[in-house]
Structure formats: structure tokens, C-alpha cells
Design an enzyme around this catalytic site. Sequence first.
Site, short mmCIF file in Angstrom:
data_model
loop_
_atom_site.label_atom_id
_atom_site.label_comp_id
_atom_site.label_asym_id
_atom_site.label_seq_id
_atom_site.Cartn_x
_atom_site.Cartn_y
_atom_site.Cartn_z
N LYS A 90 7.47 13.42 -0.28
CA LYS A 90 7.78 12.15 0.37
C LYS A 90 7.11 11.03 -0.40
O LYS A 90 5.91 11.11 -0.70
CB LYS A 90 7.25 12.16 1.82
CG LYS A 90 7.57 10.89 2.58
CD LYS A 90 8.96 10.93 3.18
CE LYS A 90 9.49 9.57 3.62
NZ LYS A 90 10.14 8.81 2.50
N GLN A 111 -0.04 9.57 -3.53
CA GLN A 111 0.77 9.83 -2.33
C GLN A 111 0.39 11.15 -1.65
O GLN A 111 0.47 11.25 -0.42
CB GLN A 111 2.26 9.85 -2.75
CG GLN A 111 3.23 9.60 -1.62
CD GLN A 111 3.41 8.12 -1.29
OE1 GLN A 111 3.52 7.30 -2.19
NE2 GLN A 111 3.45 7.79 -0.01
N LYS A 114 -2.64 10.26 0.54
CA LYS A 114 -2.22 9.28 1.55
C LYS A 114 -1.44 9.99 2.66
O LYS A 114 -1.72 9.82 3.85
CB LYS A 114 -1.34 8.23 0.88
CG LYS A 114 -0.84 7.14 1.80
CD LYS A 114 0.30 6.33 1.18
CE LYS A 114 -0.05 5.74 -0.17
NZ LYS A 114 0.96 4.73 -0.61
N LYS A 126 7.06 10.74 -5.83
CA LYS A 126 7.35 9.34 -6.17
C LYS A 126 8.45 9.33 -7.23
O LYS A 126 8.58 10.28 -7.99
CB LYS A 126 6.10 8.65 -6.73
CG LYS A 126 6.17 7.14 -6.69
CD LYS A 126 5.71 6.64 -5.35
CE LYS A 126 5.95 5.15 -5.17
NZ LYS A 126 5.27 4.68 -3.93
N GLY A 165 11.59 3.19 -0.21
CA GLY A 165 11.44 2.03 -1.06
C GLY A 165 10.04 1.89 -1.64
O GLY A 165 9.10 2.59 -1.25
N ASP A 166 9.90 0.99 -2.58
CA ASP A 166 8.62 0.56 -3.17
C ASP A 166 8.97 -0.75 -3.89
O ASP A 166 9.96 -1.40 -3.51
CB ASP A 166 8.08 1.64 -4.12
CG ASP A 166 6.61 1.41 -4.50
OD1 ASP A 166 5.72 1.77 -3.72
OD2 ASP A 166 6.34 0.82 -5.58
N THR A 209 4.20 -1.14 6.67
CA THR A 209 3.09 -1.08 5.71
C THR A 209 2.14 -2.26 5.93
O THR A 209 0.91 -2.08 6.00
CB THR A 209 3.61 -1.07 4.27
OG1 THR A 209 4.62 -0.06 4.16
CG2 THR A 209 2.49 -0.79 3.28
N SER A 376 7.81 6.11 7.87
CA SER A 376 8.92 6.84 7.26
C SER A 376 9.02 8.24 7.87
O SER A 376 10.11 8.75 8.13
CB SER A 376 8.73 6.97 5.75
OG SER A 376 9.12 5.79 5.09
#
Length: 444
Positions: A90, A111, A114, A126, A165-166, A209, A376
Site C-alpha cells: 500500500k 511506507q 508508517k 510506492k 495519490g502522492d 493527511t 486509505s
Amino acid sequence: MSYVDEVMERVIAKNPSEKEFHQAVKEVLDSLRIVIEKNEEKFRKNAVLERITEPERVVSFRVPWVDDNGQVQVNRGFRVQFSSAIGPYKGGLRFHPSVNQGIIKFLGFEQIFKNSLTGLPIGGGKGGSDFDPKGKSDREVMAFCQSFMTELYKYIGKDTDVPAGDIGVGGREIGFLYGQYKRITGLYEGVLTGKGLTYGGSLTRTEATGYGLVYITEEMLKANGKELAGKTVVISGSGNVAIYAAQKAMQLGAKVVSMSDSNGYVYDPEGIDLDLVKEIKEVRRGRIKEYAEAKASAQYTEGKGVWTIPCDVALPCATQNELDLEDAKTLKANGCFAVAEGANMPSTREATDFFLENDMLFMPGKAANAGGVATSALEMSQNSQRMSWTFEEVDSKLHQIMIDIFKKVDEASKKYDLEKNYVAGANIAGFEKVVDAMNAQGIV
Ligand code: NDP
Ligand code: 2IT
């Protein structure tokens, strides 16, 4: 040589030129020394650090598309599937000209920890491309997204890998990507998060976020006898994370006085008018400079320098390494006492060390910006159940998740006598769960 140093040397030798990846790995491994030293031979024998620093899979692919002049363009796409120890891969997709394998690997590595901290069943991944959405027409963005997904769909799925997204990937891009996935596979499934509300998206994901960043900042302040109300806040960036961090900070009674983009920054001592920022950034896709053209109290400065604005609390929400040692010293000299990272690795290692050595409150990105990916995961749950929760339901779950992350980070730092070192706390707490899951699953 210690096991940690040995692995660090090997990571650098095996991945030359991936400097952001080295930086992210070094910070985590440095924090873990205290954990590893207690049981060094066991960690070494099981090659735990070699495994956790080597992605399970890296996919790199060609993305050809046709621009509005009929010219064929070629970009490079990536998906790094770093760790599936605690759930399906993810993590977001970044579209920015600076994207390369090292950047995607640093983001994928961060990630893992996190996602572990969120307490939800999600592994680390990612992806992205060196495609630059700036100045492209909607049709060009669609053509790029369709080509990108035509390759990426082979590697993703609702139970295997779920991108989002990012930087440079928001609602518009997720829509085009989702449409192409569905068209190729015939599956209407929660394969992406950050979707629009009419086709499976979750309320509060857009805000998550930024809101989460402010929720955890408030927890950190409270634990140290302070609060956000009445404080002056400097925010960098003016994208998704920055806008909703500003909104929540204002709701909690803080005054936000700045926003920036890659061209420069605005300082508005009266407090940022967020409707104006949204109109410029979300509707017109314009530049932050236009803010100062529309509002007399604001001043625009070209280039870097947002950290020279005096503040109590700083929230870097743009990109990696946007805040260096000089910036950290300037913030401190101007009275700033707390920094929380909305972006991924926005502070250089030297800046981070300065915050910790000078008793500033500092919450690292992998804890501070985890609210986005946590929400998410809530979107994935809603998709699996074919349900949608209200804004209040999702927001209250997000708030609780951020309170829990603060507790985990704080407790891990205390367990190792590193009280208030939230960098160590986040790295250790994130790592312990992943390693436990890895050990339970054999040599994987
Ligand atoms: P957006 O694309 O919405 O906004 C990015 C913002 O940062 C823009 O203002 C952009 O300015 C600025 N920026 C980007 N690159 C640079 C650069 N090289 N130098 C200066 N400014 C730059 O992205 P997000 O808000 O989604 O992401 C911001 C940060 O937050 C990233 O680090 C991302 O990884 C992180 N993050 C995002 C999450 C999410 O849910 N979206 C979740 C967790 C972390 P310009 O328009 O000029 O490019
Ligand atoms: O860095 C991040 O955590 C994100 N860009 C969000 C990832 C996600 O899957 O929501």
C-alpha cells in the site's frame, strides 16, 4: 563491525546513487541500534535487516503516450513492492520530473514503518513516474495515465497492491487510472484509494493527511503541556497535504501565515485565506504567487525561504529535504518550538538531529503523515464491505488512529529511555510489528 554498520555499507554498495534511499535507511537503522544490540546474533543470523532493506519486487516500465502536438513522449514508470509482511502493498504514486528509482525506494521503505504504525493491515509500497503533469492538458494527463495503467495493472489488485495519490497525483489522475484498470480487467474493485465519491471513494480521504498531521501535532503539544490554539503556524507547500493541514490548524484556533510552491512562498501576517488558496491551486491549478496578487496583506517572495518566517509551529508539507540545518537553526532562533512533518522526509538528517539536540518537539513524517494512508485503508474496508461511512465516522476513526500512533511512538521512546525522541519511537514501534510478522511467516 556492528551488524547495523555492516548492513548500511552493503545497502550503499548494492544501491549506488540512490542517495535518498540511503538517507531513509540510515535514519531507521540508526534508531534501531538500541534494539538490535540486545539480540545482535539472532538478527544477524536471520538476516532481518538485509531482508527489510531489500524490496520484495521492483517493477520499472516504459510509458509511451501522445501529446497534443501528435508527438510521442516516453516516460519511465515504477512500482516498488517493498514489504507484504503485514498486508497487501500500500502506498501512493508520485508523478514528478524528479522521480527515479532511489526516490521511489526511499518512499516505499518509509511506507513499511508508517503503515505498521497505523495499526491497520497494510504492507509497504510506492510507485510513480518522471512524468510532469504541470502545464499538460487534461487529455494529455489522461493519455499518460491510461498508458501507465496499461502496464501497472498486471502487478496490482485489491488484495495484492493498492496504489493511491502522492505529489502530482490527485483526484483527476486517480479517476483516469481507475477507469483504465476497470476497462482492462473488467473488475470494479478497490484497487486504488483516493477515488472520487461517486465511484467508491471515502469521505475524509482528501482531508486525511493534513487533518491527521494536525491531530497528532495537537497530541504531541498536549503531552508537553501546550496546545495549538493561539499559535502561529508556518506551512510549506500548497498541495493536498498543506491545504488540509492549514484548514484543521485554523479550526483548532491557530493562525497559519504561509504557504509555498516550488517557485516561492507567500507570507500573510493576517492569516491565510484558504478559500483563495483552494481557488488558485485546486480549481485554476495556478501558482501561489497569484495569492499575493489577490490579497493586499500578503507578500510573495521568489525562491526558498519559507522557514525564515517567525512561527511557533512549523509543518513542512511539500517534499523531501526541503528543510536543512540552516533552516532548522533559523526556526529555533525565531522561537519555533515544534515541527511535524506532513511531507515524507522533508527535514535533512542534520536538521532532524538539530531539532532533537535542541529540545524542540519533532514528529517525523512516518508517524505525522500516516493519517492519509490510514484513511486509505478505511477506504479499502468500505470497498470490501460495499458500504460508505459518513464524514464524521471516518474523521473520528482517523482522529483516534492519530491519538493511538502518538501513544505508540511515545511509549516506544520511553521503553528505550529515549523520552521525547519521537524519531526513535516511530522507527522502533513501526519495526517491531513488521519483524514479528516476518518471523512468524518463516524466511520470507
Ligand atoms: P501535491 O502534489 O498535492 O502538492 C505538492 C506541493 O509541494 C505543491 O505545493 C508543490 O509545488 C510542492 N512541491 C513539490 N515538489 C517540490 C519541490 N521539489 N520543491 C518545492 N516544492 C515542491 O502533493 P501532496 O500534498 O499530496 O504531497 C506533499 C508531501 O506529502 C509529499 O512529500 C508526499 O509524499 C507527502 N504525503 C502525501 C500524502 C497524501 O495523502 N497525499 C500522504 C502522506 C505524505 P508545485 O506545485 O510548484 O510543484
Ligand atoms: O505517502 C503516503 O503515505 C501517501 N502518499 C498516501 C498513500 C496511500 O496509500 O494513501
